[in-house]
Design an enzyme around this catalytic site. Structure first.
Site, PDB file in Angstrom:
ATOM      1  N   VAL A  15       0.740  -1.116   0.018  1.00 55.40           N
ATOM      2  CA  VAL A  15      -0.007  -0.045   0.034  1.00 55.40           C
ATOM      3  C   VAL A  15       0.911   1.370  -0.035  1.00 55.40           C
ATOM      4  CG1 VAL A  15      -1.908   1.010   0.918  1.00 55.40           C
ATOM      5  CG2 VAL A  15      -1.838  -1.269   1.417  1.00 55.40           C
ATOM      6  N   ALA A  34      -7.535  19.169  -4.372  1.00 58.10           N
ATOM      7  CA  ALA A  34      -7.469  19.303  -2.967  1.00 58.10           C
ATOM      8  C   ALA A  34      -7.418  20.873  -2.665  1.00 58.10           C
ATOM      9  CB  ALA A  34      -6.227  18.608  -2.551  1.00 58.10           C
ATOM     10  N   ARG A  46      11.372  -0.734   7.318  1.00 63.15           N
ATOM     11  CA  ARG A  46      12.213  -1.460   7.962  1.00 63.15           C
ATOM     12  C   ARG A  46      13.595  -1.467   7.359  1.00 63.15           C
ATOM     13  NH1 ARG A  46       8.822  -6.394   9.893  1.00 63.15           N
ATOM     14  NH2 ARG A  46       8.291  -6.291   7.921  1.00 63.15           N
ATOM     15  N   VAL A 138     -11.708  -0.679   5.112  1.00 68.53           N
ATOM     16  CA  VAL A 138     -12.643  -1.550   4.831  1.00 68.53           C
ATOM     17  C   VAL A 138     -12.824  -1.507   3.322  1.00 68.53           C
ATOM     18  CG1 VAL A 138     -15.309  -1.724   5.249  1.00 68.53           C
ATOM     19  CG2 VAL A 138     -13.713  -0.852   7.025  1.00 68.53           C
ATOM     20  N   GLY A 140     -10.835  -1.922   0.709  1.00 72.86           N
ATOM     21  CA  GLY A 140      -9.925  -1.407  -0.143  1.00 72.86           C
ATOM     22  C   GLY A 140     -10.383  -0.033  -0.913  1.00 72.86           C
ATOM     23  N   ILE A 142     -13.048   0.718  -2.364  1.00 70.25           N
ATOM     24  CA  ILE A 142     -14.627   0.798  -2.403  1.00 70.25           C
ATOM     25  C   ILE A 142     -14.803   2.166  -1.338  1.00 70.25           C
ATOM     26  CG2 ILE A 142     -16.822  -0.007  -2.371  1.00 70.25           C
ATOM     27  CD1 ILE A 142     -15.621  -2.709  -2.763  1.00 70.25           C
ATOM     28  N   GLU A 196      -2.441 -15.286   1.598  1.00 73.58           N
ATOM     29  CA  GLU A 196      -1.081 -15.213   2.477  1.00 73.58           C
ATOM     30  C   GLU A 196      -0.670 -16.763   2.748  1.00 73.58           C
ATOM     31  OE1 GLU A 196       0.202 -12.279   3.488  1.00 73.58           O
ATOM     32  OE2 GLU A 196      -1.508 -10.859   2.714  1.00 73.58           O
ATOM     33  N   LYS A 211     -13.414  -5.701   9.529  1.00 74.08           N
ATOM     34  CA  LYS A 211     -14.158  -4.707   8.535  1.00 74.08           C
ATOM     35  C   LYS A 211     -15.643  -4.715   9.022  1.00 74.08           C
ATOM     36  CE  LYS A 211     -11.077  -5.932   4.815  1.00 74.08           C
ATOM     37  NZ  LYS A 211     -10.984  -7.112   3.688  1.00 74.08           N
ATOM     38  N   GLY A 310      -5.084  -4.643  -3.078  1.00 76.19           N
ATOM     39  CA  GLY A 310      -4.271  -4.309  -4.147  1.00 76.19           C
ATOM     40  C   GLY A 310      -3.778  -3.083  -3.645  1.00 76.19           C
TER      41      GLY A 310
HETATM   42  N1  NAP Z   1      -2.216  -5.005   0.842  1.00 72.23           N
HETATM   43  C1  NAP Z   1      -3.601  -4.669   0.596  1.00 72.23           C
HETATM   44  O1  NAP Z   1      -4.020  -4.857  -0.441  1.00 72.23           O
HETATM   45  C2  NAP Z   1      -4.339  -4.002   1.771  1.00 72.23           C
HETATM   46  C3  NAP Z   1      -5.790  -3.601   1.541  1.00 72.23           C
HETATM   47  C4  NAP Z   1      -6.387  -2.959   2.513  1.00 72.23           C
HETATM   48  C5  NAP Z   1      -5.628  -2.713   3.732  1.00 72.23           C
HETATM   49  N2  NAP Z   1      -4.344  -3.051   3.945  1.00 72.23           N
HETATM   50  C6  NAP Z   1      -3.907  -2.616   5.097  1.00 72.23           C
HETATM   51  O2  NAP Z   1      -2.568  -1.777   4.760  1.00 72.23           O
HETATM   52  C7  NAP Z   1      -1.713  -2.021   5.794  1.00 72.23           C
HETATM   53  C8  NAP Z   1      -0.377  -2.255   4.987  1.00 72.23           C
HETATM   54  O3  NAP Z   1      -0.468  -3.267   4.303  1.00 72.23           O
HETATM   55  P1  NAP Z   1       0.420  -3.788   3.110  1.00 72.23           P
HETATM   56  O4  NAP Z   1      -0.095  -4.901   2.376  1.00 72.23           O
HETATM   57  O5  NAP Z   1       1.116  -2.544   2.366  1.00 72.23           O
HETATM   58  O6  NAP Z   1       1.698  -4.560   3.976  1.00 72.23           O
HETATM   59  P2  NAP Z   1       3.064  -4.808   3.770  1.00 72.23           P
HETATM   60  O7  NAP Z   1       3.289  -5.011   2.343  1.00 72.23           O
HETATM   61  O8  NAP Z   1       3.469  -5.937   4.646  1.00 72.23           O
HETATM   62  O9  NAP Z   1       3.885  -3.654   4.210  1.00 72.23           O
HETATM   63  C9  NAP Z   1       4.155  -3.259   5.610  1.00 72.23           C
HETATM   64  C10 NAP Z   1       5.269  -2.136   5.535  1.00 72.23           C
HETATM   65  O10 NAP Z   1       5.495  -1.989   7.052  1.00 72.23           O
HETATM   66  C11 NAP Z   1       6.937  -1.869   7.117  1.00 72.23           C
HETATM   67  N3  NAP Z   1       7.328  -2.126   8.292  1.00 72.23           N
HETATM   68  C12 NAP Z   1       6.994  -3.180   9.384  1.00 72.23           C
HETATM   69  N4  NAP Z   1       7.165  -2.976  10.386  1.00 72.23           N
HETATM   70  C13 NAP Z   1       7.805  -1.661  10.534  1.00 72.23           C
HETATM   71  C14 NAP Z   1       8.690  -1.311  11.533  1.00 72.23           C
HETATM   72  N5  NAP Z   1       8.427  -1.616  13.089  1.00 72.23           N
HETATM   73  N6  NAP Z   1       9.025   0.004  11.428  1.00 72.23           N
HETATM   74  C15 NAP Z   1       9.023   0.551  10.278  1.00 72.23           C
HETATM   75  N7  NAP Z   1       8.167   0.168   9.092  1.00 72.23           N
HETATM   76  C16 NAP Z   1       7.742  -1.127   9.266  1.00 72.23           C
HETATM   77  C17 NAP Z   1       7.380  -2.871   6.212  1.00 72.23           C
HETATM   78  O11 NAP Z   1       8.951  -2.479   5.967  1.00 72.23           O
HETATM   79  P3  NAP Z   1       9.822  -3.350   4.918  1.00 72.23           P
HETATM   80  O12 NAP Z   1       9.111  -3.327   3.573  1.00 72.23           O
HETATM   81  O13 NAP Z   1      11.112  -2.649   5.090  1.00 72.23           O
HETATM   82  O14 NAP Z   1       9.823  -4.743   5.449  1.00 72.23           O
HETATM   83  C18 NAP Z   1       6.686  -2.480   5.075  1.00 72.23           C
HETATM   84  O15 NAP Z   1       7.285  -1.557   3.998  1.00 72.23           O
HETATM   85  C19 NAP Z   1      -2.173  -3.202   6.755  1.00 72.23           C
HETATM   86  O16 NAP Z   1      -2.709  -2.560   7.816  1.00 72.23           O
HETATM   87  C20 NAP Z   1      -3.302  -3.791   5.869  1.00 72.23           C
HETATM   88  O17 NAP Z   1      -4.089  -4.553   6.576  1.00 72.23           O
HETATM   89  C21 NAP Z   1      -3.808  -3.666   2.826  1.00 72.23           C
END
Ligand code: NAP
Length: 436
Positions: A15, A34, A46, A138, A140, A142, A196, A211, A310
């Site tokens: 994201v 905006a 990280r 909630v 994504g 939408i 996953e 959600k 996504g």
């Molecule tokens: N993916 C989706 O389609 C989606 C949809 C709706 C909502 N969400 C929500 O959006 C959020 C992010 O999801 P994502 O899919 O983007 O997750 P992700 O790909 O796992 O990315 C998480 C990011 O957080 C960083 N991170 C983790 N721990 C950290 C720390 N202690 N300090 C600094 N950075 C840290 C990671 O760093 P590194 O990259 O360096 O490891 C990574 O860049 C979640 O809450 C998820 O539920 C995701």
């Protein structure tokens, strides 16, 4: 042109990288809409050396995520790290305590700590308040929270329900198309990146429950009560259930449903596989798509459908929240102040009426069907149809599928209790309501 809205991005995964891409590609139109630019003044993840497919060289890097909240040059922190507690929650608390805005896509954190964070947002800046927004949490891309908060603001909402987890929907619709069983399709979904490596949150229904708890709070003006969401996943669904459902004119979907009618006494919140009639719009929702239905007393039935996850769709929702903040749109995170949200207990299942699909795995021996039907009769459950699947060798396992007439859910629960000690019923029956 007004001063830019200065944002810090915590998390540069799917994201986070999507948000950077979107702001870079659509920067001009976003600035126009905006009324001012949205400028990234700090980023953090990280691993600084990771290739994320984007050029990060022009964005200042912050090693320690918690420092983002205290930076004088940051107006809004965008939390895209994930996890209900831990670093994400610590950052959220610090951000609001520092009087800055918070945008997050983190449904787990909002489902567990949304009330605390909304209160912190109200009190931020010595009572001036700070924005807290979570549209991406909630469904994504939408805009369903916006739909509830703004679009149907004039309605008494009777119920809100939908397909809230793309992984489950992909698995169920693939099982439907291919006739294959759950474990096989899950393996394929993992190989294709639709599920996953640890799929528990998705297939056990927990992600959908997060959600739903948020949707219910917004729809019914109630405090978030994640603990009260009854949750059943899709792991027990067999190819045979899908085939039976189809023969009856239904598909199986994992549905999160919340009802808040005063007549129910409390708030009903449940995530559970349901039989959805083929003519219902949710039956046509295929693959990893999400869809939410809102039923308002003046708007009628509204269907919101689209990509629930996504990088692009989720970034679209995150940046929409940022545009609102840049414009100065100031709606309470849960539409009304936290103290005006009602604390409602769970609804009594005795008040719920409906038809139910029950699948029993039984030992094939004389008298089994009589035992099941007697339990139904004794509990006052009226049977609409009863199907026995296959006849293996004597004493083997057979499936018995039963669909009830409309009746109270409590009667079905009672019938199942009567059958609990039965030697013939091999495992607890699979129970799925028919969506009305
Ligand atoms: N993916 C989706 O389609 C989606 C949809 C709706 C909502 N969400 C929500 O959006 C959020 C992010 O999801 P994502 O899919 O983007 O997750 P992700 O790909 O796992 O990315 C998480 C990011 O957080 C960083 N991170 C983790 N721990 C950290 C720390 N202690 N300090 C600094 N950075 C840290 C990671 O760093 P590194 O990259 O360096 O490891 C990574 O860049 C979640 O809450 C998820 O539920 C995701």
């Amino acid at each position: 042109m007004s001063a830019p809205l200065r944002i810090a991005l915590a998390g540069l995964g799917t994201v986070g990288a999507g948000v950077i891409n979107l702001l870079e590609r659509n920067g001009g139109l976003i600035t126009r809409r905006a009324g001012r630019p949205i400028e990234i003044v700090a980023v953090c993840a990280r691993d600084r050396s990771k290739d994320r497919g984007i050029d990060l060289s022009r964005y200042p890097w912050e090693d320690d995520m918690t420092l983002l909240a205290g930076r004088a040059d940051v107006d809004v922190v965008v939390e895209l790290v994930g996890g209900s507690d831990g670093p994400a929650l610590a950052l959220a608390r610090r951000t609001l305590a520092a009087g800055k805005g918070l945008v997050t896509a983190n449904k787990a954190m909002i489902a567990h700590h949304g009330m605390e964070l909304a209160e912190a947002a109200e009190q931020a800046g010595n009572g001036a308040g700070a924005p807290l927004k979570f549209e991406a949490a909630v469904a994504g891309g939408i805009p369903v929270l916006k739909g509830l908060r703004e679009g149907v603001a004039a309605n008494d909402v009777a119920r809100v329900y939908g397909i809230l987890n793309g992984t489950c929907n992909y698995i169920l619709s693939t099982m439907e198309r291919s006739g294959r069983d759950f474990a096989e399709v899950l393996g394929e979904a993992q190989a294709l990146g639709y599920a996953e490596a640890d799929p528990a949150f998705d297939i056990e229904g927990i992600d959908a429950a997060h959600k739903l708890a948020i949707l219910a709070a917004l729809a019914f003006g109630s405090r978030i009560d994640f603990g009260a969401v009854e949750t059943t996943g899709i792991t027990r669904i067999r190819a045979a259930d899908i085939a039976q459902a189809e023969a009856l004119g239904y598909v199986i979907r994992l549905i999160g449903l919340a009802e808040g009618a005063a007549s129910q006494g409390g708030l009903f919140q449940r995530v559970q596989p349901c039989l959805v009639p083929l003519e219902h719009p949710l039956a046509a929702v295929d693959g990893a798509t999400n869809a939410v239905v809102i039923e308002g007393n003046f708007a009628g039935r509204l269907l919101f459908q689209g990509a629930g996850a996504g990088d692009g769709p989720t970034a679209s929702a995150v940046v929409a929240d940022l545009i609102d903040i840049a414009r100065g749109v100031d709606t309470a995170p849960f539409s009304v102040p936290v103290e005006a949200l009602e604390a409602r207990g769970p609804a009594d299942p005795g008040n719920r009426l409906g038809r139910t699909y029950l699948r029993f795995n039984v030992t094939d021996r004389p008298g089994v069907l009589a035992e099941i039907t007697a339990a139904m009769r004794d509990a006052g459950v009226s049977i609409e149809s009863l199907i026995q699947e296959g006849r293996p060798e004597e004493g083997g396992e057979v499936l018995v599928v039963l669909v009830t007439h409309e009746g109270p859910e409590s009667a079905v629960i009672q019938a199942l209790e009567l059958l609990q000690g039965s030697d013939s019923v091999i495992e607890p029956p699979l129970v799925m309501p028919l969506l009305a």
